[in-house]
Motif scaffolding. Structure first.
Motif, short mmCIF file in Angstrom:
data_model
loop_
_atom_site.label_atom_id
_atom_site.label_comp_id
_atom_site.label_asym_id
_atom_site.label_seq_id
_atom_site.Cartn_x
_atom_site.Cartn_y
_atom_site.Cartn_z
N SER A 104 0.86 -1.19 0.00
CA SER A 104 0.00 0.00 0.00
C SER A 104 0.89 1.23 0.00
CB SER A 104 -0.90 0.02 1.24
OG SER A 104 -1.75 -1.10 1.23
N LEU A 105 0.65 2.12 -0.90
CA LEU A 105 1.39 3.37 -0.85
C LEU A 105 0.60 4.47 -1.53
CD1 LEU A 105 3.21 3.81 -3.88
CD2 LEU A 105 3.99 1.65 -2.97
N SER A 106 0.92 5.71 -1.15
CA SER A 106 0.24 6.82 -1.83
C SER A 106 1.26 7.94 -2.03
CB SER A 106 -0.96 7.30 -1.02
OG SER A 106 -0.50 7.97 0.13
N LEU A 107 1.06 8.64 -3.12
CA LEU A 107 2.00 9.71 -3.46
C LEU A 107 1.19 10.88 -4.00
CD1 LEU A 107 5.11 10.23 -3.63
CD2 LEU A 107 4.92 9.68 -6.05
N GLU A 108 1.43 12.05 -3.42
CA GLU A 108 0.68 13.21 -3.88
C GLU A 108 1.33 13.81 -5.12
OE1 GLU A 108 0.28 15.96 -0.60
OE2 GLU A 108 -0.33 14.27 0.67
N ARG A 109 0.52 14.59 -5.82
CA ARG A 109 0.97 15.28 -7.03
C ARG A 109 2.18 16.18 -6.72
NH1 ARG A 109 -1.80 16.05 -11.87
NH2 ARG A 109 -3.48 14.82 -11.00
N GLY A 110 3.17 16.19 -7.61
CA GLY A 110 4.31 17.08 -7.45
C GLY A 110 5.37 16.58 -6.48
N ARG A 111 5.29 15.30 -6.11
CA ARG A 111 6.32 14.76 -5.21
C ARG A 111 7.21 13.77 -5.97
NH1 ARG A 111 5.35 16.34 0.03
NH2 ARG A 111 6.76 14.82 0.96
N ILE A 112 8.38 13.53 -5.40
CA ILE A 112 9.32 12.60 -6.03
C ILE A 112 9.53 11.41 -5.10
CG2 ILE A 112 11.65 12.28 -6.93
CD1 ILE A 112 11.74 15.21 -7.65
N LEU A 113 9.21 10.21 -5.61
CA LEU A 113 9.37 8.99 -4.82
C LEU A 113 10.56 8.21 -5.36
CD1 LEU A 113 8.18 6.85 -2.75
CD2 LEU A 113 7.05 5.84 -4.73
N SER A 114 11.48 7.85 -4.45
CA SER A 114 12.61 7.03 -4.83
C SER A 114 12.41 5.63 -4.29
CB SER A 114 13.89 7.65 -4.27
OG SER A 114 14.98 6.83 -4.60
N VAL A 115 12.58 4.62 -5.18
CA VAL A 115 12.37 3.23 -4.78
C VAL A 115 13.73 2.56 -4.63
CG1 VAL A 115 11.30 1.03 -5.41
CG2 VAL A 115 10.19 3.19 -6.05
N LEU A 116 14.01 2.04 -3.44
CA LEU A 116 15.29 1.37 -3.20
C LEU A 116 15.05 -0.06 -2.77
CD1 LEU A 116 15.84 4.53 -1.65
CD2 LEU A 116 18.08 3.62 -2.26
N GLY A 117 16.00 -0.94 -3.11
CA GLY A 117 15.89 -2.34 -2.70
C GLY A 117 16.94 -3.17 -3.40
N ALA A 118 17.20 -4.35 -2.83
CA ALA A 118 18.23 -5.23 -3.41
C ALA A 118 17.76 -5.76 -4.78
CB ALA A 118 18.49 -6.39 -2.45
#
Lengths: 360, 252
Positions: free
Chosen positions: B21-35
């Motif tokens: 579950s995740l949510s991201l508002e308009r105008g934001r930057i989400l960085s996805v990290l993982g092995a």
């Protein structure tokens, strides 16, 4: 997103688009003019000598009858009943094979693909062989070749579809499998055939020839090639996108499966129509798209029409060689292979040196 | 912009993501990290619509543009040809790009400062140049959400800096919402407002960068000691791995 800023651009420079329009038309008209010249020239050559002027008048007479024809009726028969049908057949066959070759190479992202890869060529070859074996000629042979050609594509589809999904790699492999199966079936048919009558008939037919083409054959091959080529041309931009790979195409919003099947079915129709009327003519669909790519680049919007016209000129010239080089007809398939193999070898080395394509 | 509830995604009959579950508002930057292999690409493919979630709900409030990892094209397409393909969504099945589409592509080439190599073969461009062309392709689709799969992988430091700067610029000037995956926490520190740390297919941490991106969380994420490092004299910091911790040796 700033759509207004994009709209504001409308007043700006359009040189990119105009430039590209110019680039796309400068090669095509030259090619079409060459094709017209090639057709006129081809009608004049042969054992019965005619001049371009005679040919032009004889052809013009159909549209705008001259009051007093000055030529021998034999000349008219040679032009209109003997040479013109096979010339038209060569043009249509060359056009169709090249367009479908270019489209399939884009679809499979592989420059080594030709219309034979989807199994339709050998399927249609077997259908025709079977017809000759049973002593069927003319339209029975055409029908059999056509039905087996289309049938083999559906076999390939059946083999390569697992749980409702078809991978293009599996499809190529299924095509190879079906081709191998029909090649074996052709060998069995040859083994069973009467070695004095039917075996040579089968062998010559398979080697490809348009020597005995009449207007009905031309009509049949045109009915297969023209609508299919139009369908492929309409998808020209989608082929560009699909050549990036299925996932990237899907991410760009393309209806991947629909486009793949329209192109496969159109190519199958072209190949089945060609084999039914002319036997197996290899190498045209493989080599011509490469030559066209050298002329106009990889963009299928420019590539498809140029490849088609180039293929038409090429096969017409090959057919001219076939009927004039020796007193006996040389099967077309032999000449296309003899020319195609060395040309392709050179293209392959150049492509490799330039790194123009990757193997994945 | 992105609203995902209890997302479960399968690939080849195997469940890769469970209950995300995740949510991201308009105008934001989400960085996805993982092995490697944890499912970053699966998540990205779900966001761009290439994979359909098995269960759960995913809603995206706008057009999605996608920038894949660096790749070769099989034919000698020009940079312009490649960027033009971004117009596909607006053209329909039998359509071909017209005057306006060429103008839009040209506009973004000028904006990204890459108009000099628009006629060059895509495969002949450097990694950094290709990345810009692919970003141009995504922008020409007139997207509101830009999704990038490891946009800085295989780029040198200078080009990484350039791409990060460009992403921030797109957020600031165009109000673009951005999701990108990376293997370098520093990329997230620099431009991300939010981070998603994917520990496994069912365990993850999602939150604002200042809270969720910590040395402790990263140590769990990478199964390797990660330390915070401050740049002397600059109000900046990064997270760096402690390689060969305790003189660790390769054992089978």
């Amino acid at each position: 997103m700033s759509r207004s800023s994009v709209k504001a651009l409308a007043a700006g420079s359009a040189s990119g688009w105009v430039g590209r329009k110019l680039a796309s038309i400068s090669v095509l008209p030259v090619m079409i003019s060459l094709l017209i010249l090639a057709v006129l020239y081809s009608v004049t050559i042969g054992r019965y000598d005619l001049s371009v002027t005679d040919v032009s008048y004889i052809l013009m007479d159909n549209v705008h009858p001259l009051t007093i024809p000055y030529w021998d009726p034999v000349q008219e028969v040679v032009v209109e009943q003997v040479r013109l049908p096979r010339i038209l057949a060569a043009v249509i066959v060359g056009f169709g094979l090249s367009v479908s070759g270019a489209a399939l190479q884009g679809l499979f992202r592989n420059p080594l693909v030709d219309p034979g890869i989807i199994g339709v060529t050998s399927g249609a070859g077997f259908g025709g062989t079977l017809a000759i074996l049973f002593g069927l000629q003319g339209y029975f042979l055409l029908t059999m070749a056509f039905l087996f050609g289309i049938g083999s594509v559906f076999l390939v589809k059946l083999l390569s579809t697992v749980r409702g999904r078809t991978s293009m790699l599996t499809l190529v492999l299924a095509g190879v499998v079906i081709s191998a199966f029909f090649s074996a079936a052709i060998s069995i048919a040859k083994l069973l055939a009467d070695p004095f009558q039917k075996l040579p008939a089968i062998t010559y037919w398979l080697m490809g020839s348009i020597a005995s083409t009449n207007y009905l054959d031309v009509l049949l091959v045109a009915a297969a090639v023209v609508p299919s080529s139009v369908a492929i041309y309409l998808l020209r931009f989608q082929i560009n996108i699909l050549s990036l790979g299925e996932e990237k195409a899907r991410a760009l919003g393309t209806k991947v499966v629909l486009v793949q099947w329209i192109i496969l079915i159109a190519s199958a129709l072209i190949s089945a129509g060609v084999v039914a009327t002319s036997g197996i003519i290899g190498w045209v669909g493989l080599v011509i798209p490469h030559v066209a790519r050298v002329l106009v680049g990889a963009d299928h919007q420019r590539l498809l029409p140029v490849a088609g016209v180039l293929g038409a000129i090429y096969l017409l010239m090959v057919d001219n060689l076939a009927r004039t080089m020796t007193t006996a007809e040389i099967p077309l398939g032999i000449i296309t292979a003899l020319i195609g193999v060395p040309v392709f070898a050179v293209i392959l080395r150049q492509l490799h040196a330039k790194g123009g394509w990757s193997s994945d | 912009m992105i609203e995902a509830r209890n997302l479960t995604v399968e690939r080849g009959g195997r469940i890769i993501l469970r209950d995300y579950s995740l949510s991201l508002e308009r105008g934001r930057i989400l960085s996805v990290l993982g092995a490697n292999g944890v499912g970053k690409t699966t998540l990205i493919n779900t966001l761009i619509g290439v994979l359909k979630p098995k269960s759960g709900r995913l809603s995206i409030g706008g057009q999605v543009g996608f920038v894949p990892q660096l790749f070769d094209v099989p034919f000698a397409y020009s940079a312009f040809d490649i960027a033009l393909m971004g117009r596909a969504r607006h053209l329909g099945l039998f359509g071909a790009p017209g005057k306006r589409d060429y103008e839009i592509v040209r506009h973004y080439f000028q904006m990204l400062g890459i108009e000099d190599f628009e006629s060059r073969a895509f495969n002949s461009l450097s990694g950094g140049q290709r990345q810009l062309v692919m970003i141009a392709q995504a922008l020409t689709s007139e997207c509101d959400l830009l999704v990038l799969d490891e946009p800085c992988a295989a780029l040198d430091y200078k080009n990484q800096d350039k791409v990060l700067g460009l992403l921030e610029h797109l957020r600031d000037t165009h109000g673009m919402t951005i999701v990108f995956s990376t293997h370098m926490p520093q990329h997230a520190v620099e431009i991300a407002s939010d981070v998603l740390l994917m520990t496994s297919g069912s365990k993850y941490v999602c939150g604002q960068t200042e809270e969720a991106l910590t040395a402790a969380n990263l140590t769990v994420l990478y199964d390797l000691p990660i330390a915070r490092a401050d740049f002397g004299g600059l109000a900046k910091h990064t997270y760096a791995p402690v390689f060969r911790h305790d003189g660790a040796r390769f054992d089978v």
